[in-house]
Every structure is written in structure tokens, then in C-alpha cells.
Scaffold this motif. Structure first.
Motif, short mmCIF file in Angstrom:
data_model
loop_
_atom_site.label_atom_id
_atom_site.label_comp_id
_atom_site.label_asym_id
_atom_site.label_seq_id
_atom_site.Cartn_x
_atom_site.Cartn_y
_atom_site.Cartn_z
N MET A 1 -13.40 -73.00 2.71
CA MET A 1 -13.38 -72.10 1.59
C MET A 1 -14.41 -72.59 0.56
O MET A 1 -14.44 -73.76 0.22
CB MET A 1 -11.98 -72.06 0.98
CG MET A 1 -11.92 -71.01 -0.05
SD MET A 1 -10.43 -70.62 -0.95
CE MET A 1 -9.01 -71.12 -0.18
N ALA A 2 -15.22 -71.68 0.09
CA ALA A 2 -16.27 -72.05 -0.87
C ALA A 2 -15.67 -72.19 -2.26
O ALA A 2 -14.78 -71.44 -2.65
CB ALA A 2 -17.36 -70.99 -0.87
N ARG A 3 -16.17 -73.19 -2.95
CA ARG A 3 -15.71 -73.39 -4.33
C ARG A 3 -16.38 -72.38 -5.24
O ARG A 3 -17.54 -72.03 -5.06
CB ARG A 3 -16.09 -74.80 -4.79
CG ARG A 3 -15.21 -75.85 -4.14
CD ARG A 3 -15.49 -77.18 -4.70
NE ARG A 3 -15.17 -77.19 -6.14
CZ ARG A 3 -14.93 -78.27 -6.85
NH1 ARG A 3 -15.03 -79.44 -6.28
NH2 ARG A 3 -14.63 -78.21 -8.11
N LYS A 4 -15.63 -71.93 -6.24
CA LYS A 4 -16.19 -71.00 -7.21
C LYS A 4 -17.01 -71.78 -8.22
O LYS A 4 -16.70 -72.92 -8.57
CB LYS A 4 -15.06 -70.26 -7.94
CG LYS A 4 -14.27 -69.33 -7.05
CD LYS A 4 -13.20 -68.63 -7.85
CE LYS A 4 -12.37 -67.75 -6.94
NZ LYS A 4 -11.30 -67.09 -7.67
N THR A 5 -18.03 -71.11 -8.72
CA THR A 5 -18.84 -71.76 -9.75
C THR A 5 -18.05 -71.76 -11.06
O THR A 5 -17.06 -71.02 -11.21
CB THR A 5 -20.16 -71.00 -9.97
OG1 THR A 5 -19.86 -69.71 -10.52
CG2 THR A 5 -20.94 -70.86 -8.67
N ILE A 6 -18.51 -72.54 -11.98
CA ILE A 6 -17.85 -72.60 -13.29
C ILE A 6 -17.90 -71.22 -13.95
O ILE A 6 -16.92 -70.78 -14.54
CB ILE A 6 -18.52 -73.68 -14.18
CG1 ILE A 6 -18.23 -75.05 -13.60
CG2 ILE A 6 -18.02 -73.58 -15.61
CD1 ILE A 6 -18.95 -76.19 -14.30
N GLY A 7 -19.01 -70.53 -13.83
CA GLY A 7 -19.14 -69.19 -14.41
C GLY A 7 -18.15 -68.21 -13.82
O GLY A 7 -17.55 -67.39 -14.53
N GLU A 8 -17.94 -68.29 -12.50
CA GLU A 8 -16.98 -67.41 -11.84
C GLU A 8 -15.55 -67.72 -12.28
O GLU A 8 -14.75 -66.82 -12.52
CB GLU A 8 -17.09 -67.54 -10.32
CG GLU A 8 -18.36 -66.96 -9.73
CD GLU A 8 -18.55 -67.30 -8.27
OE1 GLU A 8 -19.27 -66.55 -7.59
OE2 GLU A 8 -17.98 -68.32 -7.79
N ARG A 9 -15.26 -69.00 -12.40
CA ARG A 9 -13.93 -69.41 -12.85
C ARG A 9 -13.67 -68.96 -14.28
O ARG A 9 -12.58 -68.50 -14.62
CB ARG A 9 -13.76 -70.92 -12.69
CG ARG A 9 -13.62 -71.30 -11.22
CD ARG A 9 -13.55 -72.76 -10.91
NE ARG A 9 -12.99 -73.65 -11.90
CZ ARG A 9 -13.24 -74.96 -11.95
NH1 ARG A 9 -14.02 -75.51 -11.04
NH2 ARG A 9 -12.71 -75.70 -12.88
#
Length: 103
Positions: A1-9
Motif C-alpha cells: 500500500m502506498a503511503r499518502k503524501t503530507i499534502g494528501e493527508r
């Protein structure tokens, strides 16, 4: 599973915050409406059931004095036609303060 970027979070958290704010606003409006309904029910109950001039008569006279200033829409005024028309032998707001009201 790919980690979300800080912006997405941050975007996800912002969306959750907005959703929660909307829910809180609805909850606060529901509480406000409920309070108004209960206060109104108490007032109407006292007007219908208390024959005490100090409560029933004084409250009715006060409402007849204040409601026309408070109600701005004709439809709202129509809801209170029965209350806004004075009844026979009922003291006016002026009579209550000067001792003219009889018990």
C-alpha cells in the motif's frame, strides 16, 4: 500500500474537519430548535391551564404586547391569532403593574 503524501493527508483531514463542522452546526441548530419548542410548550401550557391572573393573565397580556413587535411575517402572526386577540375580563399589561388586576 502506498503511503499518502503530507499534502494528501492534510486534504483528507481538512475534509473530515469540514464534515464534522457541518454535523456540529446541525446538532447545535437541533438543540436550539428543541429549546424553543420546549419553552413555547411551557408558555402555551401556562396560558391554557393556569387561571392565576399573575401567571396566565400577565403572561398573556405581555405576549400580546411583545409578539406583534417580534413577529415580522404575516404567516407567523397568523399562528398566534388566538393569543393576540384580548379576551373579555382579562387584564392588560398596564393593569398588572398598577394593582388594577383582580385575582
Amino acid at each position: 500500500m502506498a503511503r499518502k503524501t503530507i499534502g494528501e493527508r492534510l486534504a483528507q483531514l481538512d475534509a473530515q474537519r469540514k464534515t464534522l463542522q457541518i454535523r456540529l452546526g446541525k446538532q447545535e441548530r437541533a438543540i436550539d430548535t428543541r429549546r424553543k419548542v420546549l419553552i413555547g410548550a411551557l408558555v402555551l401550557h401556562r396560558l391554557e391551564n393556569d387561571r392565576d391572573v399573575q401567571i396566565g393573565g400577565g403572561l398573556a397580556a405581555w405576549l400580546r404586547s411583545e409578539l406583534p413587535k417580534f413577529l415580522t411575517r404575516d404567516g407567523d402572526r397568523d399562528l398566534f391569532d388566538d393569543l393576540l386577540k384580548p379576551r373579555a375580563n382579562e387584564p392588560t399589561i398596564g393593569d398588572i403593574g398598577n394593582g388594577s388586576a383582580t385575582s
